[in-house]
Scaffold this motif. Structure first.
Motif, PDB file in Angstrom:
ATOM      1  N   GLY A 173     -15.953  18.637  -3.678  1.00 50.37           N
ATOM      2  CA  GLY A 173     -14.984  19.463  -2.961  1.00 50.37           C
ATOM      3  C   GLY A 173     -13.616  18.808  -2.892  1.00 50.37           C
ATOM      4  O   GLY A 173     -12.598  19.454  -3.158  1.00 50.37           O
ATOM      5  N   LEU A 174     -13.581  17.530  -2.546  1.00 46.70           N
ATOM      6  CA  LEU A 174     -12.305  16.830  -2.412  1.00 46.70           C
ATOM      7  C   LEU A 174     -11.592  16.702  -3.752  1.00 46.70           C
ATOM      8  O   LEU A 174     -10.403  17.018  -3.867  1.00 46.70           O
ATOM      9  CB  LEU A 174     -12.512  15.448  -1.800  1.00 46.70           C
TER      10      LEU A 174
ATOM     11  N   GLY B 198     -12.184  18.458  -6.458  1.00 41.34           N
ATOM     12  CA  GLY B 198     -11.876  19.801  -6.947  1.00 41.34           C
ATOM     13  C   GLY B 198     -10.606  20.338  -6.311  1.00 41.34           C
ATOM     14  O   GLY B 198      -9.757  20.928  -6.981  1.00 41.34           O
ATOM     15  N   TRP B 199     -10.466  20.129  -4.995  1.00 35.72           N
ATOM     16  CA  TRP B 199      -9.239  20.546  -4.309  1.00 35.72           C
ATOM     17  C   TRP B 199      -8.027  19.782  -4.836  1.00 35.72           C
ATOM     18  O   TRP B 199      -6.963  20.361  -5.033  1.00 35.72           O
ATOM     19  CB  TRP B 199      -9.401  20.343  -2.807  1.00 35.72           C
ATOM     20  N   LEU B 200      -8.204  18.485  -5.046  1.00 35.53           N
ATOM     21  CA  LEU B 200      -7.110  17.681  -5.580  1.00 35.53           C
ATOM     22  C   LEU B 200      -6.699  18.171  -6.971  1.00 35.53           C
ATOM     23  O   LEU B 200      -5.506  18.287  -7.274  1.00 35.53           O
ATOM     24  CB  LEU B 200      -7.523  16.211  -5.643  1.00 35.53           C
TER      25      LEU B 200
ATOM     26  N   GLY C  66     -13.769  17.777 -10.942  1.00 39.30           N
ATOM     27  CA  GLY C  66     -15.080  18.221 -10.454  1.00 39.30           C
ATOM     28  C   GLY C  66     -16.214  17.624 -11.260  1.00 39.30           C
ATOM     29  O   GLY C  66     -17.208  17.144 -10.705  1.00 39.30           O
TER      30      GLY C  66
ATOM     31  N   MET D 208      -8.809  20.675 -12.124  1.00 39.16           N
ATOM     32  CA  MET D 208      -9.869  21.001 -11.183  1.00 39.16           C
ATOM     33  C   MET D 208     -11.239  20.815 -11.837  1.00 39.16           C
ATOM     34  O   MET D 208     -12.145  20.213 -11.254  1.00 39.16           O
ATOM     35  CB  MET D 208      -9.725  22.428 -10.675  1.00 39.16           C
TER      36      MET D 208
ATOM     37  N   PRO E  47      -7.425  26.000 -15.077  1.00 35.32           N
ATOM     38  CA  PRO E  47      -7.673  24.951 -14.080  1.00 35.32           C
ATOM     39  C   PRO E  47      -8.256  23.675 -14.702  1.00 35.32           C
ATOM     40  O   PRO E  47      -9.381  23.258 -14.402  1.00 35.32           O
ATOM     41  CB  PRO E  47      -8.666  25.604 -13.119  1.00 35.32           C
TER      42      PRO E  47
ATOM     43  N   ASP F  28      -3.114  21.295 -10.486  1.00 35.56           N
ATOM     44  CA  ASP F  28      -2.917  22.430 -11.392  1.00 35.56           C
ATOM     45  C   ASP F  28      -1.820  23.356 -10.879  1.00 35.56           C
ATOM     46  O   ASP F  28      -1.002  23.858 -11.663  1.00 35.56           O
ATOM     47  CB  ASP F  28      -4.216  23.217 -11.555  1.00 35.56           C
ATOM     48  N   GLN F  29      -1.795  23.598  -9.589  1.00 28.03           N
ATOM     49  CA  GLN F  29      -0.755  24.451  -9.008  1.00 28.03           C
ATOM     50  C   GLN F  29       0.614  23.792  -9.122  1.00 28.03           C
ATOM     51  O   GLN F  29       1.603  24.455  -9.416  1.00 28.03           O
ATOM     52  CB  GLN F  29      -1.067  24.748  -7.537  1.00 28.03           C
TER      53      GLN F  29
ATOM     54  N   TYR G 139      -7.159  21.226  -8.143  1.00 28.05           N
ATOM     55  CA  TYR G 139      -6.543  22.537  -7.950  1.00 28.05           C
ATOM     56  C   TYR G 139      -5.082  22.391  -7.528  1.00 28.05           C
ATOM     57  O   TYR G 139      -4.199  23.083  -8.054  1.00 28.05           O
ATOM     58  CB  TYR G 139      -7.326  23.328  -6.902  1.00 28.05           C
ATOM     59  N   THR G 140      -4.837  21.469  -6.601  1.00 30.95           N
ATOM     60  CA  THR G 140      -3.468  21.231  -6.146  1.00 30.95           C
ATOM     61  C   THR G 140      -2.604  20.730  -7.293  1.00 30.95           C
ATOM     62  O   THR G 140      -1.448  21.160  -7.446  1.00 30.95           O
ATOM     63  CB  THR G 140      -3.472  20.215  -4.992  1.00 30.95           C
TER      64      THR G 140
END
Length: 78
Positions: free
Chosen positions: A33-34, A36-38, A58, A54, A51, A43-44, A40-41
């Motif tokens: 989760g951590l 993956g969120w990192l 992951g 992400m 992605p 990627d944004q 995602y951030t």
């Protein structure tokens, strides 16, 4: 000649085993989760359409945690 039973302190209690492996499961989900969120951030921030980070982070978290589970099982069963 029979070997003496191991002392009660050296025997593995089932509840300790359940707690240890449930702790590994929580670490697995937390790491995925951590990271993956990192990813995602990131990627944004980089404005990527796919992605990539992400997925990369992951899979790295999953692989690292599976290695941790392997080491834990190997340490318990020499």
């Amino acid at each position: 000649m029979e070997s003496p039973d191991p002392s009660p302190n050296l025997k593995s209690k089932p509840s300790n085993t359940y707690l240890k492996y449930s702790g590994l499961a929580i670490q697995l989900f937390g790491a995925i989760g951590l990271l993956g969120w990192l990813g995602y951030t990131l990627d944004q921030y980089l404005a990527l359409n796919f992605p990539a980070f992400m997925l990369l982070f992951g899979f790295l978290a999953f692989g690292g945690m599976m290695f941790q589970v392997y080491r834990s099982i190997k340490r318990d069963n020499p």
